[in-house]
Design a protein around this motif. Sequence first.
Motif, short mmCIF file in Angstrom:
data_model
loop_
_atom_site.label_atom_id
_atom_site.label_comp_id
_atom_site.label_asym_id
_atom_site.label_seq_id
_atom_site.Cartn_x
_atom_site.Cartn_y
_atom_site.Cartn_z
N ALA A 1 1.53 19.99 9.48
CA ALA A 1 2.86 20.39 9.93
C ALA A 1 3.68 19.20 10.38
N ASN A 2 3.01 18.09 10.74
CA ASN A 2 3.71 16.92 11.23
C ASN A 2 3.62 15.74 10.26
N THR A 3 3.25 16.02 9.02
CA THR A 3 3.23 14.99 7.99
C THR A 3 4.04 15.48 6.79
N GLN A 4 4.22 14.59 5.83
CA GLN A 4 4.98 14.92 4.64
C GLN A 4 4.37 14.19 3.46
N TRP A 5 4.66 14.67 2.25
CA TRP A 5 4.28 13.93 1.06
C TRP A 5 5.30 12.81 0.85
N VAL A 6 4.80 11.62 0.61
CA VAL A 6 5.64 10.47 0.32
C VAL A 6 5.08 9.78 -0.92
N GLU B 1 1.20 10.48 -4.62
CA GLU B 1 1.80 10.72 -3.30
C GLU B 1 0.71 10.78 -2.25
N VAL B 2 1.05 10.35 -1.03
CA VAL B 2 0.12 10.41 0.09
C VAL B 2 0.73 11.23 1.21
N ARG B 3 -0.14 11.84 2.02
CA ARG B 3 0.30 12.49 3.24
C ARG B 3 0.57 11.40 4.27
N ALA B 4 1.77 11.40 4.83
CA ALA B 4 2.16 10.35 5.75
C ALA B 4 2.99 10.94 6.88
N PRO B 5 3.07 10.25 8.02
CA PRO B 5 3.90 10.75 9.12
C PRO B 5 5.37 10.75 8.73
N HIS B 6 6.18 11.46 9.52
CA HIS B 6 7.60 11.57 9.19
C HIS B 6 8.34 10.24 9.35
N SER B 7 7.70 9.26 9.97
CA SER B 7 8.31 7.94 10.07
C SER B 7 8.22 7.18 8.74
N TYR C 1 11.00 -13.50 -9.89
CA TYR C 1 10.83 -12.18 -9.27
C TYR C 1 10.52 -12.30 -7.77
N ARG C 2 9.79 -13.33 -7.39
CA ARG C 2 9.57 -13.55 -5.96
C ARG C 2 10.88 -13.87 -5.25
N ALA C 3 11.71 -14.68 -5.91
CA ALA C 3 13.01 -15.03 -5.32
C ALA C 3 13.89 -13.80 -5.15
N MET C 4 13.84 -12.88 -6.11
CA MET C 4 14.61 -11.64 -5.99
C MET C 4 14.14 -10.84 -4.78
N ALA C 5 12.84 -10.69 -4.64
CA ALA C 5 12.32 -9.92 -3.51
C ALA C 5 12.67 -10.57 -2.18
N GLU C 6 12.64 -11.90 -2.15
CA GLU C 6 12.94 -12.62 -0.91
C GLU C 6 14.42 -12.58 -0.56
N ALA C 7 15.27 -12.20 -1.53
CA ALA C 7 16.71 -12.10 -1.26
C ALA C 7 17.09 -10.79 -0.58
N ILE C 8 16.13 -9.90 -0.41
CA ILE C 8 16.41 -8.57 0.16
C ILE C 8 16.16 -8.59 1.66
N GLU C 9 17.14 -8.16 2.43
CA GLU C 9 16.99 -8.06 3.89
C GLU C 9 16.11 -6.85 4.23
N LEU C 10 14.97 -7.10 4.85
CA LEU C 10 14.08 -6.01 5.19
C LEU C 10 14.66 -5.07 6.23
N SER C 11 15.64 -5.55 6.98
CA SER C 11 16.27 -4.69 7.99
C SER C 11 16.99 -3.51 7.35
N LEU C 12 17.25 -3.58 6.05
CA LEU C 12 17.88 -2.45 5.35
C LEU C 12 16.99 -1.22 5.35
N PHE C 13 15.69 -1.40 5.62
CA PHE C 13 14.74 -0.30 5.48
C PHE C 13 14.10 0.12 6.80
N LYS C 14 14.74 -0.22 7.89
CA LYS C 14 14.27 0.27 9.18
C LYS C 14 14.79 1.68 9.38
N ARG C 15 13.89 2.58 9.84
CA ARG C 15 14.29 3.98 10.07
C ARG C 15 15.11 4.08 11.34
#
Length: 415
Positions: free
Chosen positions: A41-46, A205-211, A401-415
């Motif tokens: 009840a407190n998890t979801q499929w992700v 998919e895995v069962r994961a918390p709502h976070s 491809y590493r340079a592309m990934a490093e160009a992404i701000e991880l703060s964009l994906f904080k909940r």
Amino acid sequence: MKLNAGSLRYSLVLLAVLMSLTAACSSNEKERQINAADSPANTQWVGTWATAPQLTEPRNNPPEPGLEGNTLRQVFRVSLGGDTLRMRFSNEFSESPVTLKRVALATARGASNIDIASNAQLTFNGEPSVTIEPGRAVYSDALDFSVKALSQLAVTIAFGQVPEGITGHPGSRTTSYILPGDQVNALSMPQAVTTDHWYLLTGLEVRAPHSAAAIAIMGDSITDGRGSGTNQQNRWPDELANRLQANPATRQVAVLNQGIGGNCITRPCLGPAGLERFSRDVLGQQGVKWLIILEGINDLGGHGTTEKAENIISVYQDMIHRAHAAGIKVYGATLTPIKGSGYESPGSLAAVETVNHWIRHSSQFDAVIDFYQAVEDSQKPGHLKPEYDSGDGLHLSEAGYRAMAEAIELSLFKR
């Protein structure tokens, strides 16, 4: 009131009992909260891994001995870990049924090897086999199976009947293994026929918390990883998953690579058009909270026009609207440089500039990821940096491809 010695002893005992009961209740409450947090009840499929299906071209079909009556082992890497999972298999682009007689999932140990102790049989509505009708996809039953983030799994299928036209994903960049007969429980497959394609499986998919939540990435061969290493898991979405897991604030974020090599966003090219597959590959994925769009270069090809650029922008607007309606943030990624490639022409260069200007300045995306700027050669504007070029002026190298990934701000994906 003055207490005698007997009354005092009684009061102290009573106080100790009350304190013990309070501590026990507090401990029970903590245990109840922990159990509740882990309950269904407190998890979801992700979604933790996905690939976009298409009708496999004849040249990419399984080699002899083929799949019918035989066994196929396929390897893939998850992004998010979990203790309960389910798999999705697709027969969406075939014209007749396909039968999976037995399916097992195991921890991969390199090449065709598996950890035999982890080998677990999947079921479908409680049965070991399933027949998937044409145009349909199915989920396995939920399976108790512990998988760590960024680990590799192997799914092994013993087939019954197999259609002539096979639903698959040609650009797997990962080796699959075919053996005659039912070899689902084989520890390794040294005598197998190999092929660098995936067939039928489209998601885990895995069962994961709502976070927890997932990023869906719409793209073409640059997202699919052309130019990355076979079995190296170093496409730019893979490199992004590595960074997310290394950052404590984003370890609950999964990455779903929905790139198709040769794909177009406005019209069918290789695979269905991005606009057509958007409902399945983005809105139909579990737990998606963010979308990155990096697609449109194949629509322009070597014959870009203002009209083609405007069509791409129109599709972006449609995707943004539909994603926002589903509560998904949308990040626009600029198209990468094409000078020196077979796509270079005056019209295509102008169209790329038009599309990228709109991505950067329209304010319709929730954020912009400027891949063009990240990989452009400052000494030769419009070209990829030499170390980022796989050799064709269009697709990136592993370093690119590493340079592309490093160009992404991880703060964009904080909940």
